[in-house]
Scaffold this active site. Sequence first.
Site, PDB file in Angstrom:
ATOM      1  N   ASP A 176     -61.521  48.709  17.548  1.00  0.00           N
ATOM      2  CA  ASP A 176     -62.317  49.331  16.478  1.00  0.00           C
ATOM      3  C   ASP A 176     -61.377  49.912  15.434  1.00  0.00           C
ATOM      4  OD1 ASP A 176     -64.703  48.820  17.771  1.00  0.00           O
ATOM      5  OD2 ASP A 176     -64.890  50.827  18.633  1.00  0.00           O
ATOM      6  N   ASP A 229     -61.806  49.677  24.930  1.00  0.00           N
ATOM      7  CA  ASP A 229     -61.355  49.112  23.663  1.00  0.00           C
ATOM      8  C   ASP A 229     -60.163  49.933  23.182  1.00  0.00           C
ATOM      9  OD1 ASP A 229     -62.303  51.543  22.721  1.00  0.00           O
ATOM     10  OD2 ASP A 229     -63.759  50.691  21.331  1.00  0.00           O
ATOM     11  N   ASP A 285     -59.067  52.140  19.688  1.00  0.00           N
ATOM     12  CA  ASP A 285     -59.608  52.662  18.428  1.00  0.00           C
ATOM     13  C   ASP A 285     -58.491  53.149  17.517  1.00  0.00           C
ATOM     14  OD1 ASP A 285     -62.602  52.901  19.399  1.00  0.00           O
ATOM     15  OD2 ASP A 285     -61.418  53.877  20.957  1.00  0.00           O
TER      16      ASP A 285
END
Length: 371
Positions: free
Chosen positions: A295, A205, A207
């Site tokens: 995120d 992902d 962040d």
Amino acid sequence: ASATPPPPKATVSQYACQRRTTTENNNKTLTDAFEVLADSYELNEMEGPCLAFRRAVSVLKSLPWAVKSLETAQDLPCLGEHSKAVMKEILQYGHSFEVEKTLSDERYQTLKLFTSVFGVGPKTADKWYRRGLRSFSEVLTDSSIQLNRMQQSGFLHYGDISRAVSKAEARALRSIIDEAVHVITPDAVLALTGGFRRGKEFGHDVDFIVTTPEPGEEETLLPKIMNRLTKQGILLFSDYQTSTFEMSKLPCHRFEAMDHFAKCFLILRLEASKVEGGLHLAEGDSRGWRAVRVDLVSPPMERYAFALLGWTGSRQFERDLRRFARMERRMLLDNHALYDKTKKEFLAATTEKDIFAHLGLEYIEPWQRNA
Ligand code: 8DG
Ligand code: MN
Ligand code: MN
């Protein structure tokens, strides 16, 4: 005389926060094997042995040399009887029977498959396994199973989000978030954290930390960003958690693993045209977009250094920072604060360097925290 010089005899600390660990891993065969066993123990909720293997992995990742014999590994910390036995097998035969057995275990394979879905944790995976389910199609056609919103998105975008995110894609996402926050608040601060801040080439992902200097304003930032992303038609999924952080309620005895800052777990639609060099897709896949996990966490500016240190990782580096603080300094560290139990006071910090200094640690750069 031996062909390769012996490894230097410098002592290696048992704490990851006293080691420098880059993304270069000289012991990948060993660490891959240990990680299988650590994952297996984790899926079976055996925390002790899991942590022992995670620590052993982390020590091996920090070495600037490859372990070629048990003797050279003799003085290393965090290698117990079990990890040494596995290491011996691998050095002797090239593979470990225990690791092979684990990899071919039906329960291990199924739980790994199920937990690879966004929103599916070990508990849910185990529940499905005990119901006799073994594949995604069995889960998706079982009428007694109610998937939550996160799991539905996890299955819907499975192909894309189980595929690694590239650095170029992370940069493109940074521009998108950067543009959004600055339209909302011109003096907003945006920082890349997680694996990409540690210099990794790929991640699962991307962040980010977002905040503003105006106290309290950071709490409205994430909903506003999500609104904008929705209007742009690129917000495919969001799970937003409001802030439950209150400085006055910080516990002074025991700190928590999870933080209380406002945060959101997103799936965004990333257009190929925004990515320099194009999307990181499978061979032959020529779609013009892909789904990516992002995120965002939004601490008050005053807590920025702690949040940045906590969200940069790696997880093992964070665990050892906290363990070091507690065991060696009688201090408590988490994503919100650092508390000195001897002085009975919270220690202020505006940069990560301040926190390392309070802990009496040499500063470790983000790219040296790949423990
Ligand atoms: P990757 O994504 O490239 O695979 O690696 P990563 O960036 O190191 O892992 P991550 O799962 O994205 O986590 C980044 C850091 O964020 C890690 O040190 C743990 C930290 N973190 C918290 N709180 C939370 C939380 O509530 N959820 C998640 N997923 N991570 C958190 O401090
Ligand atoms: Mn990450
Ligand atoms: Mn993350």
